[in-house]
Design a protein around this motif. Structure first.
Motif, PDB file in Angstrom:
ATOM      1  N   GLY A 461       0.802  -1.220   0.000  1.00 50.79           N
ATOM      2  CA  GLY A 461       0.000   0.000   0.000  1.00 50.79           C
ATOM      3  C   GLY A 461       0.836   1.271   0.000  1.00 50.79           C
ATOM      4  O   GLY A 461       0.291   2.374   0.012  1.00 50.79           O
ATOM      5  N   CYS A 462       2.159   1.134  -0.006  1.00 48.30           N
ATOM      6  CA  CYS A 462       3.047   2.302   0.024  1.00 48.30           C
ATOM      7  C   CYS A 462       3.263   2.861  -1.384  1.00 48.30           C
ATOM      8  O   CYS A 462       3.164   2.135  -2.378  1.00 48.30           O
ATOM      9  N   PRO A 463       3.592   4.153  -1.483  1.00 45.09           N
ATOM     10  CA  PRO A 463       3.836   4.768  -2.790  1.00 45.09           C
ATOM     11  C   PRO A 463       4.935   4.045  -3.563  1.00 45.09           C
ATOM     12  O   PRO A 463       5.915   3.586  -2.957  1.00 45.09           O
ATOM     13  N   TYR A 464       4.751   3.903  -4.846  1.00 48.38           N
ATOM     14  CA  TYR A 464       5.708   3.354  -5.804  1.00 48.38           C
ATOM     15  C   TYR A 464       5.814   1.822  -5.791  1.00 48.38           C
ATOM     16  O   TYR A 464       6.310   1.225  -6.726  1.00 48.38           O
ATOM     17  N   VAL A 478      14.863  -6.483   6.214  1.00 46.92           N
ATOM     18  CA  VAL A 478      15.176  -5.723   5.006  1.00 46.92           C
ATOM     19  C   VAL A 478      14.082  -6.001   3.977  1.00 46.92           C
ATOM     20  O   VAL A 478      13.725  -7.165   3.736  1.00 46.92           O
ATOM     21  N   ALA A 479      13.545  -4.938   3.404  1.00 45.41           N
ATOM     22  CA  ALA A 479      12.502  -5.073   2.390  1.00 45.41           C
ATOM     23  C   ALA A 479      13.108  -4.896   0.998  1.00 45.41           C
ATOM     24  O   ALA A 479      13.682  -3.846   0.697  1.00 45.41           O
ATOM     25  N   LEU A 480      13.019  -5.932   0.193  1.00 45.95           N
ATOM     26  CA  LEU A 480      13.417  -5.846  -1.211  1.00 45.95           C
ATOM     27  C   LEU A 480      12.186  -5.416  -1.991  1.00 45.95           C
ATOM     28  O   LEU A 480      11.150  -6.066  -1.909  1.00 45.95           O
ATOM     29  N   VAL A 481      12.292  -4.324  -2.720  1.00 46.37           N
ATOM     30  CA  VAL A 481      11.116  -3.725  -3.355  1.00 46.37           C
ATOM     31  C   VAL A 481      11.351  -3.498  -4.841  1.00 46.37           C
ATOM     32  O   VAL A 481      12.371  -2.926  -5.246  1.00 46.37           O
ATOM     33  N   ILE A 501       9.561   4.903   1.397  1.00 40.71           N
ATOM     34  CA  ILE A 501       8.799   3.654   1.504  1.00 40.71           C
ATOM     35  C   ILE A 501       8.937   3.076   2.911  1.00 40.71           C
ATOM     36  O   ILE A 501       7.957   2.635   3.525  1.00 40.71           O
ATOM     37  N   ARG A 502      10.168   3.086   3.421  1.00 36.55           N
ATOM     38  CA  ARG A 502      10.424   2.533   4.757  1.00 36.55           C
ATOM     39  C   ARG A 502       9.622   3.273   5.825  1.00 36.55           C
ATOM     40  O   ARG A 502       8.959   2.664   6.674  1.00 36.55           O
ATOM     41  N   LYS A 514       9.154  -3.620  12.428  1.00 33.32           N
ATOM     42  CA  LYS A 514       9.498  -2.446  11.613  1.00 33.32           C
ATOM     43  C   LYS A 514      10.690  -2.770  10.710  1.00 33.32           C
ATOM     44  O   LYS A 514      11.580  -3.544  11.057  1.00 33.32           O
ATOM     45  N   ILE A 515      10.680  -2.148   9.556  1.00 31.57           N
ATOM     46  CA  ILE A 515      11.697  -2.401   8.528  1.00 31.57           C
ATOM     47  C   ILE A 515      12.943  -1.564   8.802  1.00 31.57           C
ATOM     48  O   ILE A 515      12.855  -0.350   9.061  1.00 31.57           O
TER      49      ILE A 515
END
Length: 539
Positions: A461-464, A478-481, A501-502, A514-515
């Protein structure tokens, strides 16, 4: 419970000249053609001395001829082994050998990459596209295949009539399909499913999303997986629904063109396809109408118009969109609810042939994956609030893995329930909520269970953000996006996007999950045929 082959028999007799199987903008076959092909294959098997219960593999792209080959194998009592056409050639050879397949229906371009010596049990390979014999090891089999039309003419000098069609129904406990869950060269897991399991899935499907003879459906999922095989093909076709095959994965333009022409009664797909429809069509249309947000009546009218246009784009006759294989983005799910799109997100796996959870769209609870198809329990002291393994039992459940005692030893509990490997909860109304996979669960330093899929749902739901994968690196999340970044953003601003995004995600996440860092991926994640991200490739 009525056997699905009895239903096929009755449909063949009653709808003899109706189209049964078609390639979109290609050749088509009637139920009479199907009946002749099934009988001709039976005569070939007898002549070639290939008995019932022998395994026969099918490795080809979706087509009407793929479906004809499957029915010929399945109705005549042999065990069908569908293999994904996208498997590596080494995997095709490995799985053909592991399954003990004596025949292989295959596309000629795939066969050209295989080595027969790696498949010692194989007697012959047949081209799915034109029924040409590509290779043989056994002269008796080759001769029988080449003479099958003569054998048919001798047996039926006046042609086959509807009254002569009869299919077996005394085989519910017999093995019908071995479906491999991956193309591995390690220790393959061939899921064994019986005729009874297929009948059970068809029975449930008819009860909960029935079809009508003469209706149509577009098949676009791989038939080497149970989702496409059972729900897009077997269930409709035995009831007199004409199945149109798209073959290779279609472009959005080709897909919508096919939908408009075929006018399916149901669309079976993966969430990613509908998310693209939302991003490209629905979201822009609604954003243009933001001025009606403070006007409830006008808002309802806009939703109605959007819904009508979307259904029209899919041919105008769709009664239900069925999605599975992955969760639907919350933003998309909420929008579909608002416009009253007839959709549901089911829950299933190959081992359940493939249904585990389902609910009709009017009663579907957002965020869930429906209610149990049969018996489901959560292995937790508090199933409503504390996630535990989802375990299942029923007529549709696999009887085990072919020649894999190690996998069989851990597949079932001591009291006979199948271990899905999924973590979930279930509310008082028995709606199932998947929290993640046991194997992907992360245990943080304070002993808190973190389910990556839940964090990824927030990230969606985050931008981009197009898609994401959360991993554990030295105790840090760690979020790989993979993101969609507009071209008009400056290079300096682009550098700030991971942090944006984070921060946005962490506002909606509890302290323990939390990321710590966001890393942008240069390309989309590699996926399985069911469009699930191959998590094991990313660390």
């Amino acid at each position: 419970m009525k056997h699905y082959l009895k239903k096929l028999e009755e449909t063949v007799q009653e709808r003899w000249n109706q189209k049964a199987l078609c390639d979109y903008e290609g050749e088509s076959f009637t139920y009479a053609d199907l009946a002749k092909n099934i009988e001709m294959f039976q005569l070939f098997l007898n002549e070639a001395k290939i008995t019932k219960r022998n395994k026969i593999a099918i490795c080809a792209r979706n087509s009407a001829r793929w479906a004809m080959a499957f029915w010929a194998v399945n109705v005549n009592g042999c065990v069908a082994v569908p293999l994904l056409a996208d498997f590596h050639p080494n995997s095709v050879s490995t799985l053909t050998h592991h399954s003990d397949s004596v025949l292989l229906f295959i596309d000629d371009d795939i066969w050209a990459k295989l080595h027969p010596e790696q498949m010692p049990a194989l007697k012959a390979a047949i081209n799915v596209k034109d029924s040409r014999l590509l290779w043989h090891r056994d002269e008796k089999v080759a001769k029988a295949w080449k003479n099958r039309e003569k054998l048919f003419a001798r047996r039926y000098p006046h042609g086959l009539s509807p009254k002569q069609v009869s299919y077996p129904t005394d085989n519910s406990d017999k093995l019908a399909i071995i479906n491999y869950t991956s193309g591995t060269t390690g220790n393959p897991k061939g899921v064994m499913l019986t005729y009874g399991a297929i009948s059970d899935t068809d029975e449930f499907s008819n009860t909960h999303f029935p079809n009508r003879p003469g209706e149509t459906i577009v098949s676009m999922l791989p038939m080497a997986h149970m989702y496409g095989l059972a729900i897009e093909f077997i269930h409709p076709n035995v009831d007199g629904v004409t199945v149109y095959f798209l073959g290779k994965t279609p472009s959005p333009t080709t897909l919508l063109k096919a939908m408009k022409q075929v006018k399916p009664y149901m669309v079976v797909t993966v969430p990613l396809v509908m998310e693209k429809v939302y991003d490209k069509s629905i979201k822009p249309a609604l954003e243009k109408k933001r001025w009606v947000d403070s006007m409830p009546y006008a808002k309802k009218l806009i939703y109605k118009i959007v819904r009508k246009k979307l259904l029209s784009a899919f041919g105008g006759r769709v009664r239900c969109f069925i999605m599975g294989g992955a969760p639907l983005k919350p933003e998309v799910e909420q929008c579909f609810k608002k416009i009253r799109l007839p959709f549901t997100v089911g829950y299933g796996m190959t081992e359940a042939c493939p249904l585990l959870g389902w609910e009709w769209w009017t009663d579907f609870v957002p965020g869930s994956c429906g209610k149990p198809v049969h018996d489901i329990r959560i292995d937790s002291d508090d199933p409503k609030n504390i996630a535990g393994e989802i375990q299942a039992r029923g007529e549709n459940i696999t009887v085990g893995y072919y020649k894999n005692p190690e996998a069989n030893a851990v597949a079932f509990t001591d009291d006979g329930w199948f271990r899905t490997g999924d973590l979930g909860t279930m509310d008082d109304e028995r709606n199932i909520f998947i929290r993640g996979r046991i194997k992907s669960m992360i245990l943080n330093s304070s002993g808190q269970n973190i389910y990556p899929e839940e964090v990824e749902s927030v990230l969606s739901g985050c931008p981009y953000v197009i898609e994401s994968l959360v991993v554990d690196r030295n105790g840090k999340l760690v979020a790989l996006v993979y993101a969609e970044i507009p071209d008009d953003i400056s290079e300096e601003s682009k550098k700030d996007i991971p942090e944006q995004i984070r921060v946005a995600a962490n506002k909606a996440l509890p302290a323990y999950s939390k990321i710590n860092k966001v890393e942008l991926m240069a390309s989309p994640f590699e996926k399985t045929p069911k469009m699930s991200i191959k998590r094991y490739l990313y660390k």
